[in-house]
Write a protein that holds these residues in place. Sequence first.
Motif, PDB file in Angstrom:
ATOM      1  N   TYR A   1       0.836  -1.217   0.000  1.00 34.29           N
ATOM      2  CA  TYR A   1       0.000   0.000   0.000  1.00 34.29           C
ATOM      3  C   TYR A   1       0.860   1.252   0.000  1.00 34.29           C
ATOM      4  O   TYR A   1       0.575   2.213  -0.715  1.00 34.29           O
TER       5      TYR A   1
ATOM      6  N   ALA B   1      -9.192   0.557  -1.324  1.00 34.32           N
ATOM      7  CA  ALA B   1      -8.343  -0.613  -1.101  1.00 34.32           C
ATOM      8  C   ALA B   1      -9.187  -1.875  -1.244  1.00 34.32           C
ATOM      9  O   ALA B   1     -10.315  -1.945  -0.752  1.00 34.32           O
TER      10      ALA B   1
ATOM     11  N   TYR C   1      -3.161   1.936   6.880  1.00 32.14           N
ATOM     12  CA  TYR C   1      -4.086   2.620   5.955  1.00 32.14           C
ATOM     13  C   TYR C   1      -4.826   3.728   6.706  1.00 32.14           C
ATOM     14  O   TYR C   1      -4.984   4.839   6.204  1.00 32.14           O
TER      15      TYR C   1
END
Length: 523
Positions: A434, A457, A497
């Motif tokens: 990521y 995502a 995230y």
Amino acid sequence: MWSSSAVARNTAVLLTISLLQLARGSPVVKSGVINYSFPDDFIFGVSTAAYQIEGGWNEGGKGESMWDTFLHEHPTFTVDHSNGDVAADSYHHYMEDIEMIKKLGVQSYRMSISWTRILPNGTDNNINQEGVKYYRTLFEELVKANITPVVTLYHWDMPTPFMKLGGWTNAKVIDYFEDYARVAFRLYGDLVKMWLTVNEPHEGCLSGYGQATLAPAMNSHGLGIYLCTHNNLLAHARVYRMYEKEFKPLQKGKVSLPFESAWAEPHDPNKADDVEAAENYLQMHLGMFAHPIFSEEGDYPRVVREKIDNMSRLQGYSRSRLPYFTDEEVKALRGSADFFSLNHYTALSNTPSAMESYFKVPSLHQDTGVRILVYPSWPKPFIRWQYLYPQGFRKLVNWLQNKYKILKEIPIIITENGFADFGGIEDYDRVDYYNDFLYQLLLAIHEDGCNVKGYFAWSLMDDFEWIDGYKHKFGLYSVDFNSPNRTRTPKLSAYNYANIVRTRRIDFDYIKRPEGLNTIALK
Ligand SMILES: *[C@@H]1O[C@H](CO)[C@@H](O)[C@H](O)[C@H]1NC(C)=O
Ligand SMILES: *[C@@H]1O[C@H](CO)[C@@H](O)[C@H](O)[C@H]1NC(C)=O
Ligand SMILES: *[C@@H]1O[C@H](CO)[C@@H](O)[C@H](O)[C@H]1NC(C)=O
Ligand SMILES: *[C@@H]1O[C@H](CO)[C@@H](O)[C@H](O)[C@H]1NC(C)=O
């Protein structure tokens, strides 16, 4: 916020693989906080799909979809002989899902409606009120939590009655898809303002109709695949125009459809033939779908039209295996999207080739006529198809931006991007994925001026991954598929995230690998 002690179960596996990868290329260690930030109007989200998480396959009046029927009839189709009957059981645990989304701090949730949960027979003469209520409650709860629902109408779960009539090879299915979409817009359009029609027509038609690696496993290579492609595009245009006419003036929502694409790198960028081969690959696998909608002139790209027409003629067909659009259809398709929805996972490289012996005749690969390679320096950590080349993400976004002028006016939204492993909470490789891929997106936005306005995502949680069953995991949250409660637990990548979403920046030091745990080498 969490323990940083290594989980032994995963460490051994990671070390072995990392050493392998290290042998292939030297690592580039990034550190610190990246100065570029995600703009204020940039949307962050997470994605799922009904059959992959929902379960409740025969509960609440739901009818059977192609995946229910196909996997009950062919239980060994998936690598672990599993199916999506229960999956992550979101049918019963959706309130936990919403809590998970809230904890990530994202503004948006992409999910799909199971067609046969609201229309058990696929047709609008029988509307299942219990199914209607399920999604109504879910959307209301999302909106209450300040999470914008982004809803896919068709994420591959074709009603079984239509599958028996040929699925997307049958143009009449377009009419019934339009009826279903109208029911969904009528029921939920007050709450849902972003709609996606047909998920990944390229993957759905190639693997499901041209091969046998997704249901309905039709294996109609070079023929059924193009009927599916053609009808998917027409189905999208039909629904887009119907929404535009009947709902948009009041509901004011946006409609698009997700295209997935690998980045195709010329094997030797200094060789004109390789550059052309990579371009041809992208046109045959992405342009075929995007050009009719996003180009100024509309219709299939000329190179796609010619390649398939020429090859069909050479093979003795009196008509092209790729159907033709009428002028009206070209017009209906052109401009039929309010944003570009892109899913991206992997990269490959191309050199020209006559014909590879493994190409089926006829087939998309044979029509394309280029050899598919990968660089040895690209790590392939877990799943057979995922090669890590983050720069390819930036190049792909630039390719679209340069190809389609309309993307200056309407944005690109990344509706899926993610990393597969074999599971575990301490998913340092997913954290790296990521960070690396979002960094390339920042470069595309800030250094190349690409009009990218959102990122989802894949996936909110571990799920049923089609032919790979539950073997490969994509989740930010782990799901315990052995527990009746399908207990969900955040992974390190979820915390990472959440930090990116909160700060709108990437901090390569936010999650630190324990000493001795090597990174997968990214060049
Ligand atoms: C961020 O900006 C600062 C100050 O301009 C600079 O010193 C630093 O090297 C930059 N960091 C990165 C990762 O680009
Ligand atoms: C419609 O679906 C329901 C629920 O799956 C099923 O019981 C019924 O037989 C179907 N009716 C028709 C006409 O297919
Ligand atoms: C298709 O065939 C025509 C006529 O032979 C030729 O001019 C053209 O270059 C071919 N197109 C492609 C993409 O191969
Ligand atoms: C499942 O959840 C219920 C309700 O929260 C709880 O009472 C039960 O102990 C849980 N069972 C397991 C096996 O975790």
